[in-house]
Design a protein around this motif. Structure first.
Motif, mmCIF file in Angstrom:
data_model
loop_
_atom_site.group_PDB
_atom_site.id
_atom_site.type_symbol
_atom_site.label_atom_id
_atom_site.label_comp_id
_atom_site.label_asym_id
_atom_site.label_seq_id
_atom_site.Cartn_x
_atom_site.Cartn_y
_atom_site.Cartn_z
ATOM 1 N N GLU A 129 9.243 17.277 4.578
ATOM 2 C CA GLU A 129 10.372 17.838 5.436
ATOM 3 C C GLU A 129 9.792 18.298 6.824
ATOM 4 O OE1 GLU A 129 13.425 19.979 2.380
ATOM 5 O OE2 GLU A 129 11.639 21.133 3.081
ATOM 6 N N TRP A 130 8.436 18.870 6.719
ATOM 7 C CA TRP A 130 7.927 19.034 8.048
ATOM 8 C C TRP A 130 7.561 17.790 9.059
ATOM 9 C CZ3 TRP A 130 7.157 22.734 11.621
ATOM 10 C CH2 TRP A 130 5.936 22.456 12.312
ATOM 11 N N ARG A 131 7.072 16.843 8.103
ATOM 12 C CA ARG A 131 6.796 15.747 8.978
ATOM 13 C C ARG A 131 8.084 14.702 8.985
ATOM 14 N NH1 ARG A 131 0.564 14.067 7.920
ATOM 15 N NH2 ARG A 131 1.144 13.151 9.690
ATOM 16 N N SER A 132 9.117 14.785 8.586
ATOM 17 C CA SER A 132 10.208 14.328 8.611
ATOM 18 C C SER A 132 10.652 13.713 10.033
ATOM 19 C CB SER A 132 11.501 14.677 7.968
ATOM 20 O OG SER A 132 11.936 15.874 8.322
ATOM 21 N N ASN A 133 11.405 12.768 10.286
ATOM 22 C CA ASN A 133 11.629 12.503 11.742
ATOM 23 C C ASN A 133 13.249 13.100 11.946
ATOM 24 O OD1 ASN A 133 13.491 10.865 10.443
ATOM 25 N ND2 ASN A 133 12.230 9.067 10.764
ATOM 26 N N GLU A 134 13.681 12.855 12.916
ATOM 27 C CA GLU A 134 14.987 13.344 13.537
ATOM 28 C C GLU A 134 16.238 12.855 12.665
ATOM 29 O OE1 GLU A 134 17.300 14.020 17.697
ATOM 30 O OE2 GLU A 134 15.063 13.535 17.757
ATOM 31 N N ASP A 135 16.009 11.771 11.928
ATOM 32 C CA ASP A 135 17.097 11.101 11.132
ATOM 33 C C ASP A 135 17.608 11.953 10.056
ATOM 34 O OD1 ASP A 135 17.144 9.066 12.828
ATOM 35 O OD2 ASP A 135 15.702 7.812 11.366
ATOM 36 N N LEU A 136 16.740 12.846 9.348
ATOM 37 C CA LEU A 136 17.187 13.704 8.409
ATOM 38 C C LEU A 136 17.765 14.914 8.856
ATOM 39 C CD1 LEU A 136 16.918 14.742 5.273
ATOM 40 C CD2 LEU A 136 14.656 15.798 5.890
ATOM 41 N N LEU A 147 14.794 35.307 9.035
ATOM 42 C CA LEU A 147 15.012 33.785 8.551
ATOM 43 C C LEU A 147 13.962 33.887 7.625
ATOM 44 C CD1 LEU A 147 16.642 31.109 8.929
ATOM 45 C CD2 LEU A 147 14.896 30.577 10.588
ATOM 46 N N LEU A 148 13.028 33.832 7.459
ATOM 47 C CA LEU A 148 11.959 33.568 6.434
ATOM 48 C C LEU A 148 12.517 34.071 5.054
ATOM 49 C CD1 LEU A 148 9.266 32.508 5.316
ATOM 50 C CD2 LEU A 148 8.253 34.631 6.249
ATOM 51 N N LYS A 149 13.219 35.253 5.136
ATOM 52 C CA LYS A 149 13.733 36.106 3.828
ATOM 53 C C LYS A 149 14.611 35.188 3.149
ATOM 54 C CE LYS A 149 12.684 40.829 5.589
ATOM 55 N NZ LYS A 149 13.082 42.051 5.738
ATOM 56 N N THR A 150 15.384 34.483 4.034
ATOM 57 C CA THR A 150 16.653 33.652 3.446
ATOM 58 C C THR A 150 15.932 32.270 2.690
ATOM 59 O OG1 THR A 150 17.016 32.370 5.389
ATOM 60 C CG2 THR A 150 18.098 34.360 5.142
ATOM 61 N N LYS A 151 14.678 31.912 2.865
ATOM 62 C CA LYS A 151 14.126 30.885 2.641
ATOM 63 C C LYS A 151 15.091 29.429 2.710
ATOM 64 C CE LYS A 151 10.737 32.854 -0.469
ATOM 65 N NZ LYS A 151 9.733 32.735 0.618
ATOM 66 N N SER A 152 15.711 29.466 3.981
ATOM 67 C CA SER A 152 16.839 28.368 4.002
ATOM 68 C C SER A 152 16.864 27.440 4.934
ATOM 69 C CB SER A 152 18.279 29.044 4.185
ATOM 70 O OG SER A 152 18.436 29.953 3.255
ATOM 71 N N GLU A 153 15.477 27.562 5.937
ATOM 72 C CA GLU A 153 15.512 26.653 7.075
ATOM 73 C C GLU A 153 15.144 25.305 6.318
ATOM 74 O OE1 GLU A 153 14.616 25.597 11.217
ATOM 75 O OE2 GLU A 153 15.885 27.057 10.198
ATOM 76 N N GLU A 154 15.693 24.347 7.104
ATOM 77 C CA GLU A 154 15.122 22.886 6.726
ATOM 78 C C GLU A 154 14.922 22.088 8.003
ATOM 79 O OE1 GLU A 154 17.410 19.384 4.274
ATOM 80 O OE2 GLU A 154 17.848 21.439 3.487
ATOM 81 N N GLY A 155 13.952 21.177 7.880
ATOM 82 C CA GLY A 155 13.913 20.394 8.955
ATOM 83 C C GLY A 155 12.678 20.817 9.751
ATOM 84 N N TYR A 197 21.256 13.901 9.870
ATOM 85 C CA TYR A 197 22.233 13.632 8.765
ATOM 86 C C TYR A 197 22.683 15.003 8.241
ATOM 87 C CZ TYR A 197 23.434 12.660 4.025
ATOM 88 O OH TYR A 197 24.156 12.469 2.830
ATOM 89 N N ASN A 198 21.612 16.389 8.023
ATOM 90 C CA ASN A 198 22.059 17.433 7.629
ATOM 91 C C ASN A 198 23.000 17.841 8.562
ATOM 92 O OD1 ASN A 198 20.755 17.133 5.210
ATOM 93 N ND2 ASN A 198 18.905 17.955 6.094
ATOM 94 N N PHE A 199 23.032 17.846 9.909
ATOM 95 C CA PHE A 199 23.669 18.159 10.949
ATOM 96 C C PHE A 199 25.190 17.859 10.691
ATOM 97 C CE2 PHE A 199 24.811 18.522 15.490
ATOM 98 C CZ PHE A 199 24.981 20.086 15.655
ATOM 99 N N LEU A 200 25.311 16.392 10.364
ATOM 100 C CA LEU A 200 26.513 15.757 10.420
ATOM 101 C C LEU A 200 27.250 16.251 8.905
ATOM 102 C CD1 LEU A 200 25.840 12.153 11.671
ATOM 103 C CD2 LEU A 200 27.250 13.898 12.807
ATOM 104 N N THR A 201 26.576 16.329 7.797
ATOM 105 C CA THR A 201 27.217 16.712 6.459
ATOM 106 C C THR A 201 27.333 18.069 6.452
ATOM 107 O OG1 THR A 201 25.042 16.378 5.636
ATOM 108 C CG2 THR A 201 26.203 14.501 5.927
ATOM 109 N N GLY A 202 26.545 18.814 7.202
ATOM 110 C CA GLY A 202 26.680 20.355 6.927
ATOM 111 C C GLY A 202 25.749 20.837 5.641
ATOM 112 N N ASN A 203 24.707 19.832 5.321
ATOM 113 C CA ASN A 203 23.833 20.244 4.234
ATOM 114 C C ASN A 203 23.076 21.063 4.267
ATOM 115 O OD1 ASN A 203 23.315 19.649 1.521
ATOM 116 N ND2 ASN A 203 21.933 17.889 2.021
#
Length: 564
Positions: free
Chosen positions: A63-70, A9-17, A73-79
């Protein structure tokens, strides 16, 4: 392709949240059936190192310190390309669900949450029985199966994931592969900590390592302190405190025991004429017993150790003061049946005083001590003896009252006999010892009930009080005699041929010189300046009698010295 490990997963550099720390650490456990890694294990160490590398590579600080809202939101929008969130029937159509990546290949783990059901305990028996039936209905396999098919609400009944009809709706292989675990069960197994507070501190400490300047060893130490309870130990892994206290205890105890040898040296017998030898030994044994209560602080604290500590202090106290009390009552100026009985039957007197103490401590044993968990926010948690039983508290009060009453009895007898004894030094030291004893007993009970939220400070104060209690008593009763011996030895070296202690005690100093009305003598005799002559090295003296002396010299002084 969905990554199967954190490195992929680290190689994709795509994890968010925000990553779930517990799941990351759990994925580094040794085998599939291994429990959640211990905080100080090599698995946790490796997991935290990898987690830091992962987070700093794919996630910004915000991003690391963000709350669950972000995340939601990405979960709903597919972002997001990859996202970790709770499984939901209504929102997962945008994503393909898969097990979390592994730390060690094939080993993963997802935190599970559950529904809670409560029944009011104040309702009548009929409603309680009805509530039980409702719970049986809700948790039945049939209802669980219906909920799984219609709402995709996961069930803990594992056999349902082998049902063909269920597996047409639910990805059963996915459910079987997620390796679920609970934070409550795996990490937080104690009822002394608020779960939310624990989780908040747990994440905060790890953040200090991932995004701060703390080392992994420092963070693991802080994580360990959250749930670990420290005990005093002779080992030096965590602190030198236990070793230092142990060394002091053994050295002082050894010195107390070895000092008894002076009781058996003939030329010092007059110094120890105040008590019989057996009572001098009893007094020292009492001091050693009190000191031994320090050993109950070592290892895991239990109700038995709490009782043993109080019993050792009480018994040692009785042994150490009984010789004083016996001597004072025996010498009471107005002889009576009690004083004569005490004088004639000293062992019966000792047993009487000791029996009362043993009886009170036996009553105390009926009530168990509560082991109090002292949870320190940013320090070392520890256990403490805490008596909550009303009967136990009353008994502790009676024990303290009994001990203090004995001490006040000593004060009373010292005052009554003060004017009768020309040598008041022993009385002064008795009063000093008694005053310190009263203060120590009061302090012991106050400190035992005082809230001190520091592991080292709390134990240092309690143990120091015991040390002072013991050493002060020893010095005032026995130590002063040793000081007199050392001083006399120094004078002997200075003046040569010095015969110490011959005329030091009150029962001898008047026996020869004062009885024969001797006012002074010469020929290498040394005077200590207060009328008591201390050097009798020469066998011939020029004696000068007082003018009003009409009494002849009773015997040759050489014979007198030899006899004494």
């Amino acid at each position: 392709e969905i990554p199967k490990t954190w490195d992929e997963l680290l190689k994709t550099k795509s994890e968010e949240g925000q990553l779930i720390i517990y799941e990351f650490i759990n994925s580094y456990r040794e085998t599939l059936n291994s429990p959640f890694p211990k905080i100080k294990s090599k698995e946790t160490f490796s997991a935290l190192q990898s987690l830091k590398n992962f987070v700093n590579s794919v996630s910004s600080d915000s991003e690391w310190r963000s709350n669950e809202d972000l995340i939601f939101y990405n979960f709903l929008t597919g972002n997001s390309i990859f996202i970790k969130y709770w499984y939901s029937k209504h929102y997962t159509s945008l994503y393909t669900a898969s097990p979390l990546p592994c730390g060690n290949f094939g080993i993963s783990g997802s935190v599970i949450s559950s529904y809670n059901v409560a029944v009011n305990k104040y309702i009548d028996e009929t409603n309680k029985n009805a509530s039980v039936e409702v719970l049986k209905f809700i948790t039945s396999k049939e209802i669980q199966r219906d909920l799984l098919i219609s709402e995709e609400i996961f069930s803990p009944i594992v056999s349902l994931y082998d049902d063909d009809e269920v597996c047409e709706i639910i990805n059963c292989e996915l459910i079987k592969s997620i390796q679920p675990f609970s934070i409550v069960n795996m990490i937080y197994e104690n009822d002394y900590y608020d779960l939310y507070d624990y989780s908040r501190k747990y994440k905060s400490y790890i953040y200090e390592f991932i995004k701060g300047n703390k080392t992994v060893d420092e963070v693991i130490k802080k994580l360990d302190n959250l749930t670990r309870f420290y005990n005093i130990s002779f080992k030096t892994d965590d602190s030198l405190f236990g070793l230092i206290v142990g060394i002091i205890y053994f050295l002082v105890t050894l010195l107390l025991i070895l000092s008894l040898v002076y009781l058996f040296v003939d030329k010092y017998q007059n110094l120890f004429s105040h008590f019989d030898k057996d009572f001098w030994i009893l007094s020292i044994i009492g001091c050693v017993v009190i000191m031994s209560s320090v050993l109950t602080f070592y290892g895991e604290i239990s109700s038995l150790k709490c009782h043993l500590r109080r019993s050792l202090i009480s018994l040692g106290f009785i042994f150490s003061i009984t010789p004083m009390l016996h001597k004072l009552i025996s010498n009471y100026p107005n002889a009576n049946k009690i004083s004569l009985w005490v004088n004639d039957y000293k062992y019966k007197f000792l047993m009487t005083v000791t029996f009362m103490d043993i009886f009170l401590n036996s009553l105390l044993a009926i009530s168990s001590y509560n082991i109090k968990n002292v949870v320190v926010s940013h320090g070392k948690n520890f256990h403490k003896c805490d008596m909550k039983s009303l009967f136990g508290i009353i008994t502790l009060f009676l024990i303290a009252l009994y001990e203090i009453s004995l001490l006040f009895s000593i004060i009373f007898f010292v005052i009554k006999e003060w004017s009768l004894d020309k040598n008041k030094n022993d009385k002064i030291f008795f009063l000093t010892a008694v005053s310190e004893d009263i203060l120590s007993i009061i302090l012991y009970h106050i400190l035992s009930m005082t809230k001190i939220e520091d592991f080292i400070a709390c134990n240092t104060i309690l143990i120091t009080n015991i040390f002072i209690f013991t050493i002060t008593k020893y010095i005032c009763i026995y130590g002063v005699k040793l000081i007199a011996i050392f001083k006399s030895e120094l004078k002997e070296k200075k003046y040569g041929g010095y015969i110490p202690t011959l005329i030091n005690s009150s029962d001898i100093k008047n026996d020869f010189f004062y009885r024969n009305r001797v006012s002074k003598f010469s020929s290498n005799a040394y005077s200590n300046g207060n009328g008591t002559y201390s050097s009798l090295s020469c066998k011939k003296f020029d004696l000068e009698f007082k003018e009003d002396s009409d009494q002849p010299l009773e015997l040759d002084i050489s014979e007198y010295i030899d006899r004494k």
